[in-house]
Design a protein around this motif. Structure first.
Motif, PDB file in Angstrom:
ATOM      1  N   SER A 172       1.132  -1.243  -0.398  1.00  0.00           N
ATOM      2  CA  SER A 172      -0.334  -0.196  -0.433  1.00  0.00           C
ATOM      3  C   SER A 172       1.114   1.367  -0.123  1.00  0.00           C
ATOM      4  O   SER A 172       0.153   2.390  -0.124  1.00  0.00           O
ATOM      5  N   PHE A 173       2.071   0.994   0.424  1.00  0.00           N
ATOM      6  CA  PHE A 173       3.097   2.276   0.001  1.00  0.00           C
ATOM      7  C   PHE A 173       3.526   3.177  -0.884  1.00  0.00           C
ATOM      8  O   PHE A 173       3.394   2.333  -1.944  1.00  0.00           O
ATOM      9  N   LYS A 174       2.987   4.233  -0.908  1.00  0.00           N
ATOM     10  CA  LYS A 174       2.484   4.852  -2.351  1.00  0.00           C
ATOM     11  C   LYS A 174       4.711   5.446  -2.930  1.00  0.00           C
ATOM     12  O   LYS A 174       3.727   6.252  -3.899  1.00  0.00           O
ATOM     13  N   ARG A 186       6.036  -2.535  12.473  1.00  0.00           N
ATOM     14  CA  ARG A 186       4.766  -3.076  12.785  1.00  0.00           C
ATOM     15  C   ARG A 186       4.214  -3.236  11.024  1.00  0.00           C
ATOM     16  O   ARG A 186       4.186  -4.510  11.141  1.00  0.00           O
ATOM     17  N   SER A 187       3.894  -2.155  10.813  1.00  0.00           N
ATOM     18  CA  SER A 187       3.181  -2.420   9.704  1.00  0.00           C
ATOM     19  C   SER A 187       3.105  -0.866   9.016  1.00  0.00           C
ATOM     20  O   SER A 187       3.864  -0.209   9.664  1.00  0.00           O
ATOM     21  N   ILE A 188       2.743  -1.444   7.431  1.00  0.00           N
ATOM     22  CA  ILE A 188       2.721  -0.107   6.749  1.00  0.00           C
ATOM     23  C   ILE A 188       1.635   0.384   6.190  1.00  0.00           C
ATOM     24  O   ILE A 188       0.416  -0.481   6.348  1.00  0.00           O
ATOM     25  N   ARG A 189       0.652   2.219   6.397  1.00  0.00           N
ATOM     26  CA  ARG A 189      -0.567   2.189   5.908  1.00  0.00           C
ATOM     27  C   ARG A 189      -0.817   3.408   4.570  1.00  0.00           C
ATOM     28  O   ARG A 189      -0.592   4.681   5.619  1.00  0.00           O
ATOM     29  N   ASP A 220       7.039   0.455  18.648  1.00  0.00           N
ATOM     30  CA  ASP A 220       6.818   1.262  19.335  1.00  0.00           C
ATOM     31  C   ASP A 220       5.732   2.046  19.781  1.00  0.00           C
ATOM     32  O   ASP A 220       5.105   3.204  20.791  1.00  0.00           O
ATOM     33  N   GLY A 221       4.382   2.034  18.863  1.00  0.00           N
ATOM     34  CA  GLY A 221       3.724   2.356  18.527  1.00  0.00           C
ATOM     35  C   GLY A 221       3.412   3.794  17.698  1.00  0.00           C
ATOM     36  O   GLY A 221       2.470   4.505  17.242  1.00  0.00           O
ATOM     37  N   ARG A 222       5.021   4.258  18.044  1.00  0.00           N
ATOM     38  CA  ARG A 222       4.466   5.744  16.756  1.00  0.00           C
ATOM     39  C   ARG A 222       4.735   5.875  15.121  1.00  0.00           C
ATOM     40  O   ARG A 222       4.554   4.322  14.914  1.00  0.00           O
ATOM     41  N   SER A 223       4.438   6.569  14.516  1.00  0.00           N
ATOM     42  CA  SER A 223       4.155   6.488  13.226  1.00  0.00           C
ATOM     43  C   SER A 223       4.314   8.016  12.653  1.00  0.00           C
ATOM     44  O   SER A 223       4.746   8.440  13.089  1.00  0.00           O
ATOM     45  N   HIS A 224       5.510   7.498  11.184  1.00  0.00           N
ATOM     46  CA  HIS A 224       5.814   8.586  10.836  1.00  0.00           C
ATOM     47  C   HIS A 224       5.635   8.424   9.522  1.00  0.00           C
ATOM     48  O   HIS A 224       5.699   7.457   9.036  1.00  0.00           O
ATOM     49  N   PRO A 225       5.659   9.563   8.576  1.00  0.00           N
ATOM     50  CA  PRO A 225       5.601   9.557   7.252  1.00  0.00           C
ATOM     51  C   PRO A 225       6.763   9.301   6.336  1.00  0.00           C
ATOM     52  O   PRO A 225       7.277  10.021   6.926  1.00  0.00           O
ATOM     53  N   PHE A 226       6.841   9.176   5.457  1.00  0.00           N
ATOM     54  CA  PHE A 226       8.121   8.727   4.495  1.00  0.00           C
ATOM     55  C   PHE A 226       7.974   8.602   3.237  1.00  0.00           C
ATOM     56  O   PHE A 226       6.789   8.441   2.784  1.00  0.00           O
ATOM     57  N   ASP A 227       8.829   9.287   2.315  1.00  0.00           N
ATOM     58  CA  ASP A 227       8.571   9.406   0.591  1.00  0.00           C
ATOM     59  C   ASP A 227       9.079   8.041   0.266  1.00  0.00           C
ATOM     60  O   ASP A 227       8.889   7.524  -0.832  1.00  0.00           O
ATOM     61  N   THR A 228      10.163   7.835   0.723  1.00  0.00           N
ATOM     62  CA  THR A 228      11.053   6.579   0.520  1.00  0.00           C
ATOM     63  C   THR A 228      11.136   5.235   1.549  1.00  0.00           C
ATOM     64  O   THR A 228      11.809   6.117   2.650  1.00  0.00           O
ATOM     65  N   ILE A 229      11.528   4.428   1.009  1.00  0.00           N
ATOM     66  CA  ILE A 229      11.754   2.879   2.020  1.00  0.00           C
ATOM     67  C   ILE A 229      12.915   1.709   1.266  1.00  0.00           C
ATOM     68  O   ILE A 229      13.130   1.935  -0.037  1.00  0.00           O
ATOM     69  N   ILE A 230      14.261   2.661   2.354  1.00  0.00           N
ATOM     70  CA  ILE A 230      15.501   1.876   1.070  1.00  0.00           C
ATOM     71  C   ILE A 230      15.446   0.500   2.159  1.00  0.00           C
ATOM     72  O   ILE A 230      15.508   0.142   3.535  1.00  0.00           O
ATOM     73  N   PHE A 231      14.950  -0.810   1.706  1.00  0.00           N
ATOM     74  CA  PHE A 231      15.770  -2.168   3.171  1.00  0.00           C
ATOM     75  C   PHE A 231      17.013  -2.623   2.199  1.00  0.00           C
ATOM     76  O   PHE A 231      17.540  -3.526   1.474  1.00  0.00           O
ATOM     77  N   ALA A 232      17.847  -2.103   3.356  1.00  0.00           N
ATOM     78  CA  ALA A 232      19.884  -2.442   3.870  1.00  0.00           C
ATOM     79  C   ALA A 232      19.356  -3.944   4.538  1.00  0.00           C
ATOM     80  O   ALA A 232      19.926  -4.100   5.560  1.00  0.00           O
ATOM     81  N   THR A 233      18.665  -4.854   3.999  1.00  0.00           N
ATOM     82  CA  THR A 233      18.417  -6.160   4.893  1.00  0.00           C
ATOM     83  C   THR A 233      19.713  -7.240   4.614  1.00  0.00           C
ATOM     84  O   THR A 233      18.359  -8.496   4.595  1.00  0.00           O
ATOM     85  N   GLY A 234      20.335  -7.501   3.823  1.00  0.00           N
ATOM     86  CA  GLY A 234      20.605  -8.334   3.079  1.00  0.00           C
ATOM     87  C   GLY A 234      20.431  -9.402   1.851  1.00  0.00           C
ATOM     88  O   GLY A 234      19.911  -8.768   1.505  1.00  0.00           O
ATOM     89  N   PHE A 235      21.398 -10.394   2.104  1.00  0.00           N
ATOM     90  CA  PHE A 235      21.458 -11.723   1.578  1.00  0.00           C
ATOM     91  C   PHE A 235      20.742 -12.560   1.457  1.00  0.00           C
ATOM     92  O   PHE A 235      20.595 -13.337   2.956  1.00  0.00           O
ATOM     93  N   THR A 236      20.235 -13.222   0.335  1.00  0.00           N
ATOM     94  CA  THR A 236      20.158 -14.990   0.695  1.00  0.00           C
ATOM     95  C   THR A 236      20.989 -15.823  -0.509  1.00  0.00           C
ATOM     96  O   THR A 236      21.335 -14.942  -1.931  1.00  0.00           O
ATOM     97  N   ARG A 237      21.202 -16.660  -0.748  1.00  0.00           N
ATOM     98  CA  ARG A 237      21.846 -17.589  -1.033  1.00  0.00           C
ATOM     99  C   ARG A 237      21.066 -19.003  -2.015  1.00  0.00           C
ATOM    100  O   ARG A 237      20.130 -19.652  -1.358  1.00  0.00           O
ATOM    101  N   SER A 238      21.241 -18.917  -3.285  1.00  0.00           N
ATOM    102  CA  SER A 238      20.015 -19.830  -3.994  1.00  0.00           C
ATOM    103  C   SER A 238      20.464 -21.283  -4.266  1.00  0.00           C
ATOM    104  O   SER A 238      19.786 -21.721  -5.016  1.00  0.00           O
TER     105      SER A 238
END
Length: 381
Positions: free
Chosen positions: A155-157, A291-294, A302-320
């Motif tokens: 749903s992130f725009k 927790r979630s994105i709307r 922690d219950g806080r919510s913030h608006p963002f223009d961009t999300i960058i996932f620096a969440t690493g890698f898997t191997r196939s």
């Protein structure tokens, strides 16, 4: 179907594959190197950010049989490392077969050879078949970009992408950008974004060790002379002195030491390039797990919510690797990492080897490549 026979098949033409090819070449052992991308070292050439430098001093990052030029700085920048790899491939006459996607690798018990089936992506997916006595998995720790499932992400725009697509923060000035992941890439990308004037936040989900380049350099030198647990304790003390207590900023220090975490879980310490200072001044905001994105609003644990223009996932890698390597129940686990412990992690059974998968960086990959080439040479002679 084209069928080829070789002594050694190397899968992957990143630094690990290049190192293996060079070591085999030095011993006059014939090989073929297969690469799914259209160039070697594609992660460095196509999927790394502009300001990236090698995090360790150059003497710990050299590939076998060729040093960095004396003109290279201690911490080699991305462009110069790519130039070094280009010269390395040229010097050892390494010519990978590009756009070859391995579909399966099976050991033929009758012929005592590996049967590797490959899709030639440059030729409409034609299937090619290769046979070899030895097979080397050199596909690397950082093979396939990983983005976790997050409730409401669809749903992130705004703009969403993995850190492998990030180059620099030039187009993000005054934008609200969230970096997810506090490894070395995430922390340095956050620093770069902030330098370009982005309103930067970073998700830090779990405790991390933060060290400076100097601390790491000193630690690697001391490891040659002092037990690792002593060096590890010293690194933690120096980190506390340098960075202080970061819990009030949302960063906790792990109970286990930085070297223990790296060896046990492959979790590298963060080598600080200036991010900590920006966190302390408030230029970079630290946030807990998502927790979630709307829409454009991101809610955190922690219950806080913030608006963002961009999300960058620096969440690493898997191997196939487990998708195509069949019949191996000894060398690699389901995550494509070695089952045998260091220093025997590189050697499997039936002529199967792996290089650069022991979570020991370029230095470890160079050692693996030399061990593998020497072992194959012994078996051939």
């Amino acid at each position: 179907m084209e069928i080829q026979e070789h002594v050694v098949i190397v899968v992957g033409a990143g630094p690990s594959g290049l190192a293996t090819a060079a070591c085999l070449s030095q011993l006059s052992i014939p090989y073929v190197i297969i690469e799914r991308e259209d160039c070697f070292a594609s992660l460095w050439k196509k999927k790394s950010y502009d300001r990236l430098h090698l995090h360790l001093a150059k003497q710990f990052c050299e590939l076998p049989h060729m040093s960095f030029p004396s003109t290279c700085p201690t911490y080699v920048p991305r462009k110069q490392f790519i130039q070094y790899l280009d010269e390395y491939a040229s010097h050892f006459k390494i010519s990978p077969l590009y756009q070859r996607l391995v579909e399966s690798a099976i050991y033929d018990e009758d012929n005592k050879k590996w049967n590797v089936k490959v899709n030639n992506l440059a030729n409409y997916g034609d299937v090619e078949e290769y046979f070899s006595r030895f097979l080397v998995v050199a596909t690397g720790e950082t093979s396939d970009a990983f983005v976790p499932e997050v409730e409401g992400l669809s749903s992130f725009k705004g703009e969403v992408f993995h850190s492998t697509q990030y180059k620099n923060g030039e187009s993000y000035s005054d934008k609200n950008v969230l970096v997810v992941g506090a490894g070395n890439s995430g922390m340095e990308i956050a620093f770069d974004l902030s330098n370009y004037g982005a309103k930067t936040s970073i998700v830090v989900r779990s405790p991390i060790h933060i060290l400076s380049r100097g601390m790491v350099y000193m630690g690697l030198i001391l490891l040659k002379y002092i037990p690792y647990y002593v060096v590890e304790s010293l690194m933690v003390i120096l980190s506390k002195i340098r960075y202080g207590d970061l819990t009030k900023y949302g960063i906790e220090r792990p109970q286990e030491g930085p070297f223990s975490l790296k060896v046990k879980y492959g979790k590298y310490p963060v080598i600080d390039m200036g991010t900590c200072k920006k966190i302390k001044t408030g230029e970079i905001q630290v946030l807990p797990a998502i927790r979630s994105i709307r829409g454009n609003d991101v809610e955190f644990e922690d219950g806080r919510s913030h608006p963002f223009d961009t999300i960058i996932f620096a969440t690493g890698f898997t191997r196939s690797t487990n998708n195509w390597l069949q019949g191996d129940d000894y060398l690699l686990n389901e995550e494509g990492l070695p089952k045998p412990s260091f220093p025997n992690h590189w050697k499997g059974k039936k002529g199967l080897y792996c290089v650069g998968l022991a979570r020991r960086g370029l230095y470890g990959a160079a050692m693996d490549a030399q061990n593998i080439a020497n072992h194959i040479n012994t078996l051939l002679n």
